[in-house]
Design a protein around this motif. Structure first.
Motif, PDB file in Angstrom:
ATOM      1  N   ASN A   6       3.762   5.819 -10.715  1.00 35.82           N
ATOM      2  CA  ASN A   6       4.794   5.449 -11.283  1.00 35.82           C
ATOM      3  C   ASN A   6       4.907   5.929  -9.800  1.00 35.82           C
ATOM      4  O   ASN A   6       6.130   4.781  -8.795  1.00 35.82           O
ATOM      5  CB  ASN A   6       5.298   6.800 -12.364  1.00 35.82           C
ATOM      6  CG  ASN A   6       7.037   6.859 -11.743  1.00 35.82           C
ATOM      7  OD1 ASN A   6       7.358   5.898 -10.716  1.00 35.82           O
ATOM      8  ND2 ASN A   6       6.977   7.798 -12.665  1.00 35.82           N
ATOM      9  N   GLN A   7       4.135   6.649  -9.594  1.00 36.36           N
ATOM     10  CA  GLN A   7       4.965   7.111  -7.530  1.00 36.36           C
ATOM     11  C   GLN A   7       3.960   5.883  -6.861  1.00 36.36           C
ATOM     12  O   GLN A   7       4.903   5.566  -5.381  1.00 36.36           O
ATOM     13  CB  GLN A   7       3.952   8.237  -7.565  1.00 36.36           C
ATOM     14  CG  GLN A   7       3.965   9.393  -8.191  1.00 36.36           C
ATOM     15  CD  GLN A   7       5.728   9.217  -8.402  1.00 36.36           C
ATOM     16  OE1 GLN A   7       6.337   9.088  -6.800  1.00 36.36           O
ATOM     17  NE2 GLN A   7       5.811   9.948  -9.122  1.00 36.36           N
ATOM     18  N   ASN A   8       3.004   4.989  -7.157  1.00 35.11           N
ATOM     19  CA  ASN A   8       3.343   3.414  -6.274  1.00 35.11           C
ATOM     20  C   ASN A   8       4.358   2.354  -6.247  1.00 35.11           C
ATOM     21  O   ASN A   8       4.056   1.840  -5.397  1.00 35.11           O
ATOM     22  CB  ASN A   8       1.322   2.961  -6.405  1.00 35.11           C
ATOM     23  CG  ASN A   8       0.205   4.268  -6.348  1.00 35.11           C
ATOM     24  OD1 ASN A   8       0.738   4.908  -5.230  1.00 35.11           O
ATOM     25  ND2 ASN A   8      -0.878   3.829  -7.104  1.00 35.11           N
ATOM     26  N   ILE A   9       5.363   2.599  -7.604  1.00 35.36           N
ATOM     27  CA  ILE A   9       5.977   1.640  -7.108  1.00 35.36           C
ATOM     28  C   ILE A   9       7.080   1.762  -6.326  1.00 35.36           C
ATOM     29  O   ILE A   9       7.841   3.108  -6.160  1.00 35.36           O
ATOM     30  CB  ILE A   9       6.271   1.409  -8.757  1.00 35.36           C
ATOM     31  CG1 ILE A   9       5.135   1.354  -9.831  1.00 35.36           C
ATOM     32  CG2 ILE A   9       7.606   0.243  -8.877  1.00 35.36           C
ATOM     33  CD1 ILE A   9       6.086   1.401 -11.687  1.00 35.36           C
ATOM     34  N   SER A  10       7.895   0.867  -5.678  1.00 32.92           N
ATOM     35  CA  SER A  10       8.316   0.910  -4.731  1.00 32.92           C
ATOM     36  C   SER A  10       9.853   1.766  -5.775  1.00 32.92           C
ATOM     37  O   SER A  10      10.682   0.827  -6.693  1.00 32.92           O
ATOM     38  CB  SER A  10       9.428   0.427  -3.544  1.00 32.92           C
ATOM     39  OG  SER A  10       9.278  -1.113  -4.509  1.00 32.92           O
ATOM     40  N   ASP A  11      10.978   2.403  -5.386  1.00 29.34           N
ATOM     41  CA  ASP A  11      12.477   2.061  -5.737  1.00 29.34           C
ATOM     42  C   ASP A  11      12.821   0.860  -5.797  1.00 29.34           C
ATOM     43  O   ASP A  11      13.400   0.599  -7.007  1.00 29.34           O
ATOM     44  CB  ASP A  11      13.362   3.157  -4.850  1.00 29.34           C
ATOM     45  CG  ASP A  11      13.487   4.913  -4.722  1.00 29.34           C
ATOM     46  OD1 ASP A  11      12.526   5.091  -6.113  1.00 29.34           O
ATOM     47  OD2 ASP A  11      13.721   5.344  -4.084  1.00 29.34           O
TER      48      ASP A  11
END
Length: 187
Positions: A6-11
């Motif tokens: 989840n943290q690797n996906i950009s906003d």
């Protein structure tokens, strides 16, 4: 979806995927921001149940209006504004502030709250939660969110003077609550 993934996906990708109806992206967006937005809701609501309701209502608005996010500024800032506005709408539905006269405004003192440095963040949040909804809303909007008294007046449908007096009263009450709290801890 794993938290680390989840943290690797950009906003930007989360927003695009959510707009496209990808349930995994919607879940990832929710997981990334639910904690922070819950804290915003709790500051305005006064209790966990109302904060949970505001969180759900806010995310419904977010998902319905994601296509209106124009990538001007941070996505988190846009989200925060949605949740603050949702909280203010909730406040306006439940509470009506009493207007006060100019004479009352002049008599209200604005004491400094220097002892706050001695409190833990959770203690401060708890003391703010104990304020009446009107005082709490004005305090949060002015002190936490950084709105001017004119902006607060427009948001809450009160006069600028009422906003100032509500803030002064909130600070005064908080000062008393802090003194009582610290007195109890020292016993």
């Amino acid at each position: 979806m794993q938290q680390s993934a989840n943290q690797n996906i950009s906003d930007t990708d989360l927003v695009k995927g959510s707009i496209a109806g990808d349930a995994r992206m919607q879940e990832a967006l929710y997981q990334r921001y639910a904690g922070k937005m819950y804290a915003v809701c709790l500051r305005y609501s006064g209790n966990n149940d109302d904060a949970q309701d505001l969180l759900q209502e806010g995310f419904i608005k977010v998902f319905r209006n994601l296509d209106k996010f124009r990538n001007e500024g941070s996505f988190e800032g846009w989200l925060r504004r949605v949740f603050v506005n949702t909280s203010i709408e909730h406040y306006r539905r439940k509470v009506h502030l009493n207007s006060i006269t100019e004479n009352e405004e002049v008599r209200i003192e604005d004491p400094s709250v220097s002892v706050l440095d001695q409190l833990a963040e959770r203690d401060i949040v708890q003391l703010v939660q104990e304020l009446s909804p009107g005082y709490r809303a004005v305090f949060n909007l002015y002190v936490i969110e950084g709105y001017s008294h004119k902006e607060i007046g427009d948001m809450l449908h009160i006069s600028e003077g009422t906003s100032k007096s509500q803030l002064a009263r909130a600070k005064s009450l908080l000062q008393k609550k802090v003194a009582e709290y610290l007195g109890e801890k020292r016993k």
